[in-house]
Design an enzyme around this catalytic site. Structure first.
Site, PDB file in Angstrom:
ATOM      1  N   ASP A 201     -12.928  12.786  55.200  1.00  0.00           N
ATOM      2  CA  ASP A 201     -11.765  13.462  54.737  1.00  0.00           C
ATOM      3  C   ASP A 201     -10.782  12.158  54.326  1.00  0.00           C
ATOM      4  OD1 ASP A 201     -10.643  15.812  54.079  1.00  0.00           O
ATOM      5  OD2 ASP A 201      -8.976  14.949  55.563  1.00  0.00           O
TER       6      ASP A 201
ATOM      7  N   LYS B  80      -9.083  11.178  50.305  1.00  0.00           N
ATOM      8  CA  LYS B  80      -7.970  11.097  50.045  1.00  0.00           C
ATOM      9  C   LYS B  80      -7.551   9.857  49.450  1.00  0.00           C
ATOM     10  CE  LYS B  80      -6.421  14.524  53.475  1.00  0.00           C
ATOM     11  NZ  LYS B  80      -5.935  14.787  54.762  1.00  0.00           N
TER      12      LYS B  80
END
Ligand code: ADP
Ligand code: ASP
Ligand code: MG
Length: 814
Positions: free
Chosen positions: A677, A681
């Protein structure tokens, strides 16, 4: 003397006729009245239908006839509960002739324009008789006068031309000697010089009234209809349309020529020369001010007075390099159409004169093509011009205003706002007088186009946004609640009218083009149709609303796969789903390209740092010419939560479980704990900084135990957390020994990116990061030593929802 006209709806029921009689009775107290009436609403269409059925040997004409009969009989009885025998017997006699006429058509299966006029004339003959007799029954000084004895025309059936010298004389002579106070005249119908029944064209009762008004030189002509005046645009298609207080004859003519049905276009002609104002009023709302059509100067704030539309248009295109050399080309073209009695609604000619486009009614396209191809047979054979191209299923939209010529940039505004909403324009024309600008567009874009233009020119202060939200789980639900709560504020303060036009979770979906009522959206959604991703897209597409936005509040790859489809329909995207932006670089780039091409914004602020303005800040830096050198960030609210709560007194498993329960991790915690994750980003930030990069290029050193890395289900993964507690405790112990805090750090430097768990020493800006906070430090050319820092809550449903909300509002401020 006053001249009034009441249209089909106004005389469409006994209730409405009672309104009409009241109005006439009132006026009659002080004036003599000539009152022109239409057929009972819908009857002209029914008569034509019966005629067509009879012509086609379809016995259903008898049923249609019975329907017409019943409608009139009911009205007569309701209006005259007692004395209706004489009216009924007269009407019955008329209806018998109508029936015989229909039977005749059935027998010879032919319906000529001449017979058609005879057929439709029954509508107005009946309505005028019924109204006059009812008034007499009520003791009023009223009588009917058959306008066919007054209005004299040529024999151009279905749209005859008036012989004004005879007609005016007839009208004056009649009214000089008429003894009744109120005269009811059937509109629309007339007779030729040799006594054949003719009509003045569909909608022609308005015209009859104007002819009478002009012949009698009255002060004013009143047209009573079912709306409160001439509206800024078609009120059936644009809810926000409103009545225009005052409008010039020219403007009214242009609007009606381009489809504003409220006034039959030729109506202005007889009264214009005499400067008789036309007052349009609403029978159903007699106190509403209505619209005054006259030559009086109007103080209009907008140079655009109204917008109108005509459906069922065909576009004829003639092209050919030899066109310039053909003598009298245009003259021959228009003569050909005129011989076929084909009305040209608009013309555009390319300045090169190599092509000419004509807008005509759909139903005449076939005839036009045959006639033109024949007229230019030789030139076509010689290859000087190409056979004519016919496109159907089109509409004309027109902006109208006397003052448009004095204002720059109106057509620019018109076409750019249509373009922004993906409305394809097939042809453009501007009237020589510059009182209109017209465009030909696809029929199914008309509603969107009128709403867009109306918003642009008449409601410029409010912008309507239509959102379609998919995924109303935790974050989505907060978003809907925030929209519900802020709706009024947005309208009052930001002039944004925000509507939720579609909602979906994984089970159900609902739509409402005028905005779902958010009071009980959950109950409505539970009863909605079965949800599918493609179905949701199809609905958003077919509603075809301006400023549409698809809001993706899922973490679903299949949803992200549909973005391109949405963008191609000029539907903007606001997403908290990170998958699209962190997918293959080419896909990310393609979405950006589509967004530009189709003028559909693609915003994903919440992909990084939830509601924190990280991407917006970065875009502003780049747009203003800055260059990013490096980025250092803690971007995982979930990992921050985990490492802020994990120590030698807690268990790693318990902390991860708690983070999951409180909604800080993705449903599958491995996506957070594996660092994927965070990698996504930093990838998005790197790309937004202008670097071409893929997820595989990011160096990801995992802190998970080997078993944790290999686990192939969420349950298994949780088990490894329990089993490998010692591994995790050792990470903590090392940091503690070094007087450090554990933080999961993302870095971008010199075109390379990495993510890893790091021991952060005291004094470092990351050291004191609390709870689920995020921090991003941008080192740029303008911020070389002291970075631009953005810090704050970086996870949680409320802040993520407000980030989505901010993206939506950003579109409203465009
Ligand atoms: P009547 O039967 O009274 O002659 P029409 O049906 O011919 O009435 O005309 C009124 C209708 O015109 C309205 O009900 C409305 O739907 C339509 N219309 C289209 N454009 C406009 C406009 N710009 N302003 C008002 N009405 C319009
Ligand atoms: N009854 C005719 C029509 O429907 C004329 C009118 O209503 O103005 O076209
Ligand atoms: Mg009308």
């Amino acid at each position: 003397m006053k001249v009034l006209k009441f249209g089909g709806t106004s005389v469409g029921s006994s209730k409405n006729i009672n309104n009409v009689i009241n109005i006439l009775e009132n006026y009659g107290k002080t004036d003599t009245i000539a009152c022109v009436v239409s057929a009972v609403g819908g009857i002209t269409d029914k008569l034509l239908l019966a005629g067509k059925q009879a012509q086609n040997k379809d016995k259903a004409f008898l049923e249609t006839f019975e329907g017409i009969k019943e409608r009139h009989f009911n009205i007569i009885k309701e209006l005259n509960p007692e004395k209706h025998e004489t009216i009924l017997s007269f009407v019955d006699e008329k209806l018998n002739s109508l029936k015989s006429l229909l039977e005749g058509i059935y027998l010879i299966n032919e319906l000529s324009p001449k017979t058609s006029d005879k057929l439709v004339s029954f509508g107005e003959l009946l309505s005028s008789f019924i109204i006059a007799e009812t008034m007499k029954n009520r003791g009023l000084s009223a009588d009917v006068k058959n306008s066919q004895e007054l209005v004299i025309t040529n024999s151009n059936f279905t749209k005859a031309e008036v012989d004004y010298s005879i007609t005016n004389q007839n009208i004056r002579d009649y009214f000089k000697s008429a003894s009744q106070n109120i005269t009811i005249l059937p509109g629309f119908i007339s007779k030729s010089r040799i006594g054949e029944i003719t009509t003045l064209g569909r909608g022609g009762s308005d015209f009859t009234a104007a002819i009478v008004a002009a012949a009698l030189h009255v002060q004013q002509l009143e047209i009573w209809t079912d709306v409160s005046g001439m509206y800024t645009t078609n009120p059936k298609l644009v809810k926000q349309a409103y009545p225009i207080e005052k409008i010039s004859y020219q403007e009214a003519m242009e609007l009606s020529h381009f489809g504003a049905k409220v006034l039959y276009p030729p109506t202005v002609q007889p009264v214009l020369g005499l400067q008789i104002p036309i007052h349009i009023k609403n029978t159903l709302e007699p106190d509403a001010p209505g619209t005054i059509i006259s030559n009086e100067e109007t103080k209009s704030t907008s140079p655009v007075k109204g917008i109108s539309n005509i459906s069922d248009i065909a576009l004829l295109t003639l092209e050919g390099t030899g066109m310039v050399g053909i003598p009298g080309f245009s003259k021959r073209l228009f003569e050909t159409l005129s011989q076929e009695k084909i009305n040209v609604i608009m013309i555009t000619q390319a300045s090169s004169e190599h092509s000419i486009c004509l807008g005509i009614e759909d139903k005449e396209a076939e005839n036009a093509k045959i006639a033109i191809d024949k007229a230019f047979e030789n030139e076509i054979a010689l290859g000087k011009i190409d056979p004519i191209i016919v496109e159907t299923g089109l509409s004309i939209i027109a902006l109208v205003g006397d003052n448009m010529k004095n204002h720059q940039g109106i057509s620019g505004k018109m076409f750019s706002s249509l373009g922004r909403n993906n409305i394809n324009i097939r042809a453009i024309a501007q009237g020589a007088s510059e009182k209109n600008i017209t465009a030909v567009i696809n029929e199914n874009d008309v509603k969107k186009a009128l709403n867009t233009l109306h918003e642009q020119f008449f409601e410029s202060k409010t912008k309507q946004l239509n959102v379609f939200i998919t995924g109303v789980g935790n974050v989505g639900e907060r978003l809907v609640e925030q929209i519900k709560q802020q709706k009024k504020f947005l309208k009052d303060n930001l002039k944004i009218s925000l509507r939720v036009a579609g909602l979906s979770n994984s089970r159900h979906m609902i739509f409402d083009e005028s905005g779902i009522n958010l009071k009980d959206w959950k109950e409505q959604l539970a009863k909605g149709e079965k949800a599918t991703l493609q179905g949701f897209f199809e609905n958003a597409k077919s509603l075809n609303l301006r400023n549409s936005i698809f809001v993706d509040v899922t973490a679903n790859a299949d949803v992200a796969d549909l973005y391109a489809q949405y963008l191609r329909e000029s539907i903007g995207i606001v997403a908290c789903n990170k998958i699209a932006c962190s997918s293959e670089y080419n896909n990310y780039k393609e979405l950006k390209r589509l967004s530009l091409k189709y003028n559909a914004p693609f915003l994903f602020e919440t992909n990084v740092g939830a509601g924190l303005p990280v991407i917006d800040t970065l875009s502003n830096l780049i747009a203003s010419g800055d260059k990013v050198n490096s980025i250092q960030a803690v971007l995982s609210g979930s990992l921050n939560f985990v490492f802020n709560n994990f120590n030698d007194k807690t268990k790693f498993y318990d902390v991860v479980k708690q983070a999951g329960d409180e909604g800080y991790t993705e449903p599958d915690p491995r996506i957070d704990l594996s660092g994927v994750d965070v990698a996504r980003k930093i990838l998005i930030l790197a790309r937004e900084s202008g670097v071409e990069m893929n997820l595989e290029d990011i160096d990801n050193t995992s802190f998970l135990s080997e078993a944790g890395l290999k686990s192939d289900s969420v349950d298994d993964f949780y088990k490894t957390l329990i089993a490998d507690e010692a591994h995790y405790q050792s990470l903590y112990a090392s940091a503690k020994a070094n007087n450090c805090q554990l933080k999961y750090v993302a870095k971008f430097d010199n075109g390379k990116a990495s993510v890893s768990l790091q021991e952060i020493p005291e004094g470092h800006p990351f050291y004191n990061l609390e709870g689920s906070d995020n921090i991003v430090m941008f080192y740029t050319e303008r911020y070389p030593k002291q970075p631009m820092i953005i810090k704050g809550a970086g996870a949680g449903a409320d802040v993520t929802a407000s980030g989505l909300f901010a993206d939506i509002i950003r579109l409203g401020n465009d």
